[in-house]
Structures are given as structure tokens and as C-alpha cells.
Write a protein that holds these residues in place. Structure first.
Motif, short mmCIF file in Angstrom:
data_model
loop_
_atom_site.label_atom_id
_atom_site.label_comp_id
_atom_site.label_asym_id
_atom_site.label_seq_id
_atom_site.Cartn_x
_atom_site.Cartn_y
_atom_site.Cartn_z
N SER B 14 0.84 -1.21 0.00
CA SER B 14 0.00 0.00 0.00
C SER B 14 0.86 1.25 0.00
O SER B 14 0.54 2.23 -0.67
CB SER B 14 -0.92 0.01 1.22
OG SER B 14 -1.82 -1.05 1.16
N ALA B 15 1.96 1.22 0.76
CA ALA B 15 2.86 2.37 0.79
C ALA B 15 3.53 2.56 -0.57
O ALA B 15 3.72 3.68 -1.04
CB ALA B 15 3.90 2.21 1.89
N LEU B 17 2.22 1.71 -3.43
CA LEU B 17 1.17 2.23 -4.32
C LEU B 17 0.93 3.72 -4.06
O LEU B 17 0.69 4.49 -4.98
CB LEU B 17 -0.14 1.45 -4.11
CG LEU B 17 -0.14 0.02 -4.65
CD1 LEU B 17 -1.23 -0.81 -3.97
CD2 LEU B 17 -0.35 0.02 -6.17
N LYS B 18 1.03 4.10 -2.79
CA LYS B 18 0.86 5.51 -2.44
C LYS B 18 1.98 6.34 -3.09
O LYS B 18 1.73 7.38 -3.69
CB LYS B 18 0.90 5.66 -0.92
CG LYS B 18 0.81 7.08 -0.43
CD LYS B 18 0.86 7.13 1.10
CE LYS B 18 0.93 8.55 1.61
NZ LYS B 18 0.98 8.59 3.08
N GLU B 20 3.78 5.56 -5.67
CA GLU B 20 3.60 5.57 -7.13
C GLU B 20 2.60 6.66 -7.52
O GLU B 20 2.82 7.43 -8.46
CB GLU B 20 3.10 4.20 -7.63
CG GLU B 20 2.94 4.20 -9.14
CD GLU B 20 2.03 3.11 -9.68
OE1 GLU B 20 2.33 2.56 -10.74
OE2 GLU B 20 1.00 2.79 -9.04
#
Lengths: 381, 76
Positions: B14-15, B17-18, B20
Motif C-alpha cells: 500500500s505504501a 502504491l501511495k 507511485e
């Protein structure tokens, strides 16, 4: 067919929601955050986008502080059960849904102290709230909007009191997220529980928590542990968000639908949705108020959501709802709406009320047909 | 992408993806790739970035207080 049971779940859903879910299933549905191939990353992006849009909707700075759950009930249980310990004191209102009351009553048996403040006009309610604070008060947990009569609680003032006293402040936004503007900072909310399938127009099976950046979430124990796709070399649960609370493969298809629902409502602006829905409710209420033999259960707040509770005095609520459904194809909800405490508070326990709750797809024509049906039922039965 | 590159490892996908999402909103060229096995035994993803963009990347990391595990040279 007229659907006015949007407080239970919104119907219909925007076409975009179903299309996003089909797109996810057909083109993306690898395991998000697990394998590192392109499809898994694409699935992860779909879920992350939902976090981003929710964070934007609630004015939460960090999308990773959105924790997904099955629904608002699971989200509320996560904090209630994960945070409260025997000896702690919690303050709540008499207008709560059983999603709050049942976990609290369950913990009461294990030594958690509970004060339920009877619903009164805002100022009196806030006074009572402040007076109820004790040395061991650890949590103030309030309904943002009632699922029974649409009453909106003064969360901003309640949150301020909580902050002043160093108490965690949580709201149940099941009835408000998506139809009332919310700003986690402006409204002094520490933690918010939301559901995806009501005013956010997502599918059932989606919901979660929004945890403000300054809340020490490690004070909340996780209810489930398991695979997160992170720290895989360790047999201990990770202690960062959202992974700490999100074990197991997430509901990627549902969350893709939720994202489409959020994009649908944000394109229309929340305050405009609220103004429209409340104008439908006012139309209905102004008729109900001037009709003899009808009791309307008005909220104790100036503003409310588009949820209206009433009774035709001689008839049980269940019968009215049944006739509305069978004869007029109008879908409402009768009874106690999973909120016995709220019905006691407004004086309609145990018989309950007929509840009409409007959504974005209702029209003035629906209201007219509803009024005509209520006139006929009052006359003929 | 022939320029010198690095990979940033995060604690969760998730981090990554954040990061990105934030980098793309600044029009930086980034790519999520599987974490090279020699860097970590984790089965997750990391972000491939151009070394020329490192200053901007670090500004994003600071501004958004993104926790990361490490930044490593990327060798093909």
C-alpha cells in the motif's frame, strides 16, 4: 416501483458501479498486494484509488489511514472491542444503532462502564455530554446521523470537548458519509466508521474506518491477524496501517465498485446531494405534519438526513409498510430498524415506525405517489 | 530507461502504491516492480525510480512522511 429504503441500503446503484466491478473481475482480479506481477499491481491500484478517493472525501491527509472492513458494523467492532478495556468509561447517545449498542452492552458485562446520554436539543445534549466525563472516560462514540429519524448530532462540539479532555472521539457515519459533507479535522473527528453501500453507492460488503493522522492507532488491538502481503518473513502481525487491521485477501471487486460510487457522488457534490434529498423529505414531512391521525417523529436537530419516521395512528407500522409494498410497490422499512434504543428515545418502542429514506435517485414524483398512497391507506384501512 | 536507477523498498505494498500515485501526479517516471530477491526475502513490490529524479522523490517522501525500508541501486 418506488424504492425509499435508502437508509438500509441505497438502490439502485449508479451503472458505473456495476461496470467497475465487472471490469475488475474480467481484467484485474489477481490478488492485490500479494504477488508482484502486473495484474496484482493493477488490482492493488484499484483498491488504493478507493483509499485515495475516500481520504479526499473525508479530508483525511493519508489514504493509508483508511482501513477496509466488511461494513460499518465490523469497523465499529474493531475499535470498540480493540480499544476498550475493563475499567474504561465510554459515553454514547440514546440514538445509537445496535451496531454500537450491542458491542457496548456486551463489553459492559466484562467491566466497561457505559453512559448513554438521552437525545436532547444540541446545546442540552452537549452539556450532558460534558457533565458525563469522568477520570476513566476513554471514548466518546456518537452517531453522526440517526438511521431512525435523520437526527444529525453536533459532532463538531462533541469532538471539541473530547479533544479538550484527551478522550478519543469516534463517529458512526453509516448514515452520513456521502450525503453530508465531512471534514475529519474541521469536525474534530478522531476515528470515523463508514459503510460503502448506503450514501457512498458502493456494493454491500464494503466499509471501514478512517483514522486521523494524529491518532495513535497502536492503542487499538487488531481483531484478526493473518496474511497481509507485507513482512512475510515474520510470523508476527505488522504494526503499520492499513496492514495491521487488514489481514486476508481484500474485497477487491467490491472496493472497485465503491470507488465508482464515490466518484459518482463527488462529481455531483455532497452538499448538493444533501439539499436535493432533504427537499424531498421536507415535501413529505409538510404533508404528514398537517394530516390528522399521523404521528411524525421529528429529529431534535435543525438539519437532518432525508430519513423520515412516522406512524398512521390506528395501524401497526408493519401493516402500513406491507400495504405500501403490496398495493403500491413502494418499498419502505417498518419496525425498530435495528435501533431499539433510538426508538425508546423518540417514544416509538416497541411498536416502531414506518421509515421513508430518500436517495439520489428518488424524485418529486415519488414523493407525490407516496403521499397519495398514505392518504388512501389512512382512509381505507 | 538506460539512466542510472534506484529502487525504493517500503514496508507494505500500500505504501508503494501511495508513492507511485504521488510520483505520477508530479509527472515523474516510476515503475512498480517485484522486489529483487537479493534485496529482501519479501514477496512484495518496490518502486523503480530514475536517479535524476531522486531529489523530487525525497521531497515527496518527506512531505508525505512516507516510511520506507531503504533505497538501493538497481542493477539489471
Amino acid at each position: 416501483m418506488i424504492y425509499v429504503d435508502n437508509a438500509a441500503t441505497s438502490f439502485p446503484k449508479p451503472g458505473e458501479v456495476g461496470r467497475a466491478m465487472l471490469d475488475y473481475l474480467e481484467n484485474k482480479s489477481a490478488n492485490p498486494g500479494r504477488s508482484a506481477h502486473r495484474l496484482s499491481i493493477e488490482a492493488g491500484r484499484a483498491i488504493y484509488r478507493t483509499r485515495e478517493n475516500l481520504a479526499r472525501l473525508l479530508d483525511l491527509k493519508d489514504p493509508l489511514r483508511i482501513v477496509f472492513c466488511l461494513n460499518a458494523t465490523e469497523a465499529l467492532n474493531l475499535v470498540i472491542r480493540g480499544f476498550l478495556e475493563p475499567g474504561m468509561h465510554v459515553i454514547t447517545s440514546s440514538m445509537e444503532h445496535n451496531s454500537v449498542m450491542r458491542p457496548l452492552r456486551n463489553l459492559e458485562k466484562k467491566g466497561v462502564e457505559i453512559t448513554v446520554i438521552r437525545d436532547k436539543e444540541d446545546e442540552l445534549f452537549i452539556n450532558d455530554l460534558e457533565k458525563s466525563i469522568k477520570k476513566n472516560t476513554a471514548l466518546i462514540l456518537l452517531n453522526h446521523a440517526s438511521n431512525v429519524n435523520g437526527r444529525i448530532f453536533p459532532i463538531k462540539s462533541a469532538g471539541k470537548i473530547a479533544e479538550k479532555n484527551g478522550i478519543l472521539f469516534m463517529i458512526d457515519a453509516a448514515q452520513s458519509a456521502g450525503c453530508i459533507p465531512i471534514d475529519m479535522y474541521e469536525d474534530n473527528i478522531n476515528i470515523l466508521a463508514f459503510t460503502g453501500h448506503k450514501s457512498l453507492y458502493g456494493p454491500q460488503g464494503t466499509g471501514g474506518l478512517a483514522i486521523r493522522d494524529d491518532v495513535d492507532f497502536t492503542r487499538i488491538k487488531t481483531l484478526k491477524t493473518g496474511g497481509t502481503g507485507s513482512k512475510s518473513e515474520k510470523e508476527e502481525q505488522p504494526t503499520f496501517l492499513p496492514d495491521m487491521f487488514e489481514s486476508g485477501t481484500p474485497n477487491g471487486v467490491g472496493l472497485s465498485g465503491l470507488n465508482a460510487g464515490i466518484e459518482f457522488i463527488t462529481a455531483r457534490k455532497i452538499n448538493e446531494i444533501h439539499d436535493f434529498e432533504i427537499s424531498l423529505a421536507h415535501e413529505l414531512k409538510s404533508y404528514l405534519k398537517k394530516s390528522a391521525g399521523i404521528t411524525i417523529y421529528e429529529p431534535l436537530s435543525e438539519d437532518s438526513t432525508a430519513t423520515v419516521s412516522f406512524n398512521i395512528d390506528r395501524l401497526p407500522s408493519s401493516k402500513v409498510a406491507m400495504i405500501l409494498d403490496e398495493k403500491y410497490e413502494i418499498m419502505t422499512r417498518a419496525g425498530l430498524h435495528c435501533a431499539p434504543s433510538a426508538h425508546k428515545s423518540i417514544g416509538s418502542f416497541p411498536s416502531g415506525t414506518v421509515r421513508i429514506s430518500f436517495g439520489i435517485f428518488n424524485t418529486y414524483e415519488h414523493v407525490e405517489k407516496l403521499i397519495d398512497a398514505i392518504i388512501e391507506i389512512s382512509r381505507d384501512f | 530507461m538506460k539512466e542510472a536507477r534506484s529502487v525504493i523498498l517500503f514496508y507494505s505494498s500500500s505504501a508503494a502504491l501511495k508513492m507511485e500515485s504521488l510520483a505520477k501526479s508530479e509527472n515523474l517516471v516510476v515503475k512498480l516492480i517485484p522486489i529483487p530477491r537479493d534485496l529482501s526475502s519479501d514477496c512484495g513490490i518496490c518502486l523503480l525510480v530514475l536517479n535524476d529524479d531522486m531529489e523530487e522523490i525525497k521531497t515527496i517522501i518527506d512531505n508525505h512522511r512516507i516510511e520506507y525500508e531503504g533505497i538501493h541501486d538497481y542493477m539489471v
